[in-house]
Design a protein around this motif. Structure first.
Motif, PDB file in Angstrom:
ATOM      1  N   LEU A  29       0.821  -1.211   0.000  1.00  0.00           N
ATOM      2  CA  LEU A  29       0.000   0.000   0.000  1.00  0.00           C
ATOM      3  C   LEU A  29       0.856   1.263   0.000  1.00  0.00           C
ATOM      4  CD1 LEU A  29      -2.795   1.277   0.085  1.00  0.00           C
ATOM      5  CD2 LEU A  29      -2.738   1.065   2.577  1.00  0.00           C
ATOM      6  N   ARG A  30       2.019   1.200   0.583  1.00  0.00           N
ATOM      7  CA  ARG A  30       2.874   2.389   0.695  1.00  0.00           C
ATOM      8  C   ARG A  30       3.282   2.896  -0.677  1.00  0.00           C
ATOM      9  NH1 ARG A  30       6.091  -0.602   5.294  1.00  0.00           N
ATOM     10  NH2 ARG A  30       4.570  -0.293   6.940  1.00  0.00           N
ATOM     11  N   GLY A  31       3.321   4.221  -0.789  1.00  0.00           N
ATOM     12  CA  GLY A  31       3.721   4.827  -2.049  1.00  0.00           C
ATOM     13  C   GLY A  31       2.664   5.794  -2.544  1.00  0.00           C
ATOM     14  N   GLU A  32       2.762   6.152  -3.814  1.00  0.00           N
ATOM     15  CA  GLU A  32       1.855   7.121  -4.420  1.00  0.00           C
ATOM     16  C   GLU A  32       0.958   6.425  -5.429  1.00  0.00           C
ATOM     17  OE1 GLU A  32       3.883  10.558  -5.937  1.00  0.00           O
ATOM     18  OE2 GLU A  32       5.089  10.772  -4.129  1.00  0.00           O
ATOM     19  N   TRP A  33      -0.330   6.763  -5.374  1.00  0.00           N
ATOM     20  CA  TRP A  33      -1.350   6.195  -6.238  1.00  0.00           C
ATOM     21  C   TRP A  33      -2.100   7.328  -6.922  1.00  0.00           C
ATOM     22  CZ3 TRP A  33      -1.656   0.880  -6.502  1.00  0.00           C
ATOM     23  CH2 TRP A  33      -0.967   0.179  -5.512  1.00  0.00           C
ATOM     24  N   GLN A  48       5.275   5.166   5.253  1.00  0.00           N
ATOM     25  CA  GLN A  48       5.683   4.060   6.115  1.00  0.00           C
ATOM     26  C   GLN A  48       5.232   4.253   7.562  1.00  0.00           C
ATOM     27  OE1 GLN A  48       9.772   3.027   5.733  1.00  0.00           O
ATOM     28  NE2 GLN A  48       9.701   1.511   7.344  1.00  0.00           N
ATOM     29  N   ASP A  49       5.135   5.478   8.027  1.00  0.00           N
ATOM     30  CA  ASP A  49       4.751   5.737   9.417  1.00  0.00           C
ATOM     31  C   ASP A  49       3.230   5.810   9.605  1.00  0.00           C
ATOM     32  OD1 ASP A  49       4.289   8.118   8.114  1.00  0.00           O
ATOM     33  OD2 ASP A  49       5.480   9.350   9.468  1.00  0.00           O
ATOM     34  N   ASN A  50       2.475   5.211   8.665  1.00  0.00           N
ATOM     35  CA  ASN A  50       1.009   5.156   8.688  1.00  0.00           C
ATOM     36  C   ASN A  50       0.355   6.528   8.549  1.00  0.00           C
ATOM     37  OD1 ASN A  50       1.666   2.437   9.386  1.00  0.00           O
ATOM     38  ND2 ASN A  50      -0.446   2.218   9.995  1.00  0.00           N
ATOM     39  N   LYS A  51       1.036   7.464   7.953  1.00  0.00           N
ATOM     40  CA  LYS A  51       0.451   8.758   7.636  1.00  0.00           C
ATOM     41  C   LYS A  51       0.012   8.724   6.174  1.00  0.00           C
ATOM     42  CE  LYS A  51       2.506  11.465  11.166  1.00  0.00           C
ATOM     43  NZ  LYS A  51       1.571  11.174  12.210  1.00  0.00           N
ATOM     44  N   PHE A  52      -0.968   9.558   5.839  1.00  0.00           N
ATOM     45  CA  PHE A  52      -1.412   9.644   4.462  1.00  0.00           C
ATOM     46  C   PHE A  52      -1.577  11.106   4.064  1.00  0.00           C
ATOM     47  CE2 PHE A  52      -5.463  10.043   6.619  1.00  0.00           C
ATOM     48  CZ  PHE A  52      -6.140  10.972   5.848  1.00  0.00           C
ATOM     49  N   LYS A  65      -8.137  20.300  -3.102  1.00  0.00           N
ATOM     50  CA  LYS A  65      -8.532  19.978  -1.735  1.00  0.00           C
ATOM     51  C   LYS A  65      -7.571  18.908  -1.243  1.00  0.00           C
ATOM     52  CE  LYS A  65     -13.400  21.018  -2.355  1.00  0.00           C
ATOM     53  NZ  LYS A  65     -14.772  20.536  -2.281  1.00  0.00           N
ATOM     54  N   GLU A  66      -7.171  19.021   0.030  1.00  0.00           N
ATOM     55  CA  GLU A  66      -6.217  18.074   0.580  1.00  0.00           C
ATOM     56  C   GLU A  66      -6.697  17.544   1.918  1.00  0.00           C
ATOM     57  OE1 GLU A  66      -2.370  19.913   0.619  1.00  0.00           O
ATOM     58  OE2 GLU A  66      -2.198  19.794  -1.548  1.00  0.00           O
ATOM     59  N   LEU A  67      -6.351  16.286   2.182  1.00  0.00           N
ATOM     60  CA  LEU A  67      -6.606  15.650   3.471  1.00  0.00           C
ATOM     61  C   LEU A  67      -5.311  15.002   3.938  1.00  0.00           C
ATOM     62  CD1 LEU A  67      -9.981  13.753   2.838  1.00  0.00           C
ATOM     63  CD2 LEU A  67      -9.663  15.949   3.979  1.00  0.00           C
ATOM     64  N   THR A  68      -5.056  15.081   5.228  1.00  0.00           N
ATOM     65  CA  THR A  68      -3.894  14.423   5.819  1.00  0.00           C
ATOM     66  C   THR A  68      -4.339  13.744   7.108  1.00  0.00           C
ATOM     67  OG1 THR A  68      -3.299  16.427   7.022  1.00  0.00           O
ATOM     68  CG2 THR A  68      -2.231  16.092   4.895  1.00  0.00           C
ATOM     69  N   GLY A  69      -3.557  12.805   7.570  1.00  0.00           N
ATOM     70  CA  GLY A  69      -3.874  12.133   8.826  1.00  0.00           C
ATOM     71  C   GLY A  69      -3.160  10.798   8.913  1.00  0.00           C
ATOM     72  N   ASN A  70      -3.778   9.865   9.639  1.00  0.00           N
ATOM     73  CA  ASN A  70      -3.222   8.528   9.836  1.00  0.00           C
ATOM     74  C   ASN A  70      -4.132   7.499   9.168  1.00  0.00           C
ATOM     75  OD1 ASN A  70      -2.705  10.113  12.638  1.00  0.00           O
ATOM     76  ND2 ASN A  70      -0.937   8.925  12.005  1.00  0.00           N
ATOM     77  N   SER A  83      -9.124   2.620   7.306  1.00  0.00           N
ATOM     78  CA  SER A  83      -9.654   3.752   8.067  1.00  0.00           C
ATOM     79  C   SER A  83      -8.678   4.906   7.984  1.00  0.00           C
ATOM     80  CB  SER A  83      -9.860   3.367   9.534  1.00  0.00           C
ATOM     81  OG  SER A  83     -10.855   2.373   9.647  1.00  0.00           O
ATOM     82  N   LEU A  84      -9.209   6.090   7.736  1.00  0.00           N
ATOM     83  CA  LEU A  84      -8.422   7.323   7.740  1.00  0.00           C
ATOM     84  C   LEU A  84      -8.869   8.117   8.963  1.00  0.00           C
ATOM     85  CD1 LEU A  84      -8.689   8.266   3.956  1.00  0.00           C
ATOM     86  CD2 LEU A  84      -7.010   6.802   5.077  1.00  0.00           C
ATOM     87  N   LYS A  85      -7.929   8.379   9.869  1.00  0.00           N
ATOM     88  CA  LYS A  85      -8.273   9.021  11.138  1.00  0.00           C
ATOM     89  C   LYS A  85      -7.357  10.207  11.405  1.00  0.00           C
ATOM     90  CE  LYS A  85      -9.981   4.753  13.190  1.00  0.00           C
ATOM     91  NZ  LYS A  85      -9.942   3.855  14.336  1.00  0.00           N
ATOM     92  N   ASN A  86      -7.713  10.956  12.455  1.00  0.00           N
ATOM     93  CA  ASN A  86      -6.926  12.134  12.859  1.00  0.00           C
ATOM     94  C   ASN A  86      -6.736  13.091  11.689  1.00  0.00           C
ATOM     95  OD1 ASN A  86      -6.625  10.868  15.408  1.00  0.00           O
ATOM     96  ND2 ASN A  86      -4.876   9.733  14.619  1.00  0.00           N
ATOM     97  N   ILE A  87      -7.845  13.395  11.011  1.00  0.00           N
ATOM     98  CA  ILE A  87      -7.834  14.247   9.830  1.00  0.00           C
ATOM     99  C   ILE A  87      -8.147  15.680  10.265  1.00  0.00           C
ATOM    100  CG2 ILE A  87      -8.845  14.628   7.543  1.00  0.00           C
ATOM    101  CD1 ILE A  87      -9.789  11.649   7.683  1.00  0.00           C
TER     102      ILE A  87
END
Length: 135
Positions: A29-33, A48-52, A65-70, A83-87
């Motif tokens: 899953l890691r990398g750019e899509w 790698q550190d489970n951030k997105f 538009k941008e979203l970041t989190g874990n 699951s995308l959390k801490n956004i």
């Protein structure tokens, strides 16, 4: 005694194979899509550190538009719950499911705000994002 020793060695090798398999799944899953959906260019980055980091660029207006989190994914299940959390940009997490088509293609069920606490368990052509690994 030889049989016990062989059994212990076999169990140890099986344990190592399972650990390596889970780590390999997480690495896929890691990398750019990248992909397109409904007049938008999409870029998903999984670190790698489970951030997105997700960027959504409108093709016509170039508004981004941008979203970041874990992110959290359970690779022991199929389809894979994601699951995308801490956004910081939202007041709630996003849940979906994903599935790989080989190593370089990914299907993601759409995140639907009204169902944000429920996770889709199957894929329908109208409600999926198809992404390719960025080269």
């Amino acid at each position: 005694i030889k049989l016990i020793l062989h059994s212990i060695i076999l169990l140890f090798c099986l344990f190592i194979a399972i650990i390596l398999s889970v780590d390999q799944d997480q690495n896929i899953l890691r990398g750019e899509w990248v992909g397109r959906f409904s007049g938008n260019e999409l870029l998903f980055k999984f670190y790698q550190d489970n951030k997105f980091h997700i960027s959504c660029i409108n093709v016509e207006s170039r508004l981004t538009k941008e979203l970041t989190g874990n992110y959290y994914a359970d690779f022991s299940k199929k389809p894979i719950p994601l699951s995308l959390k801490n956004i910081p940009q939202l007041q709630y997490p996003l849940h979906t499911s994903i599935d790989f088509i080989g190593n370089n293609s990914l299907m993601i069920n759409l995140f639907e705000p009204e169902w944000r606490r429920l996770r889709p368990i199957s894929f329908t052509n109208k409600k999926i994002l198809k992404l390719s690994r960025k080269k």
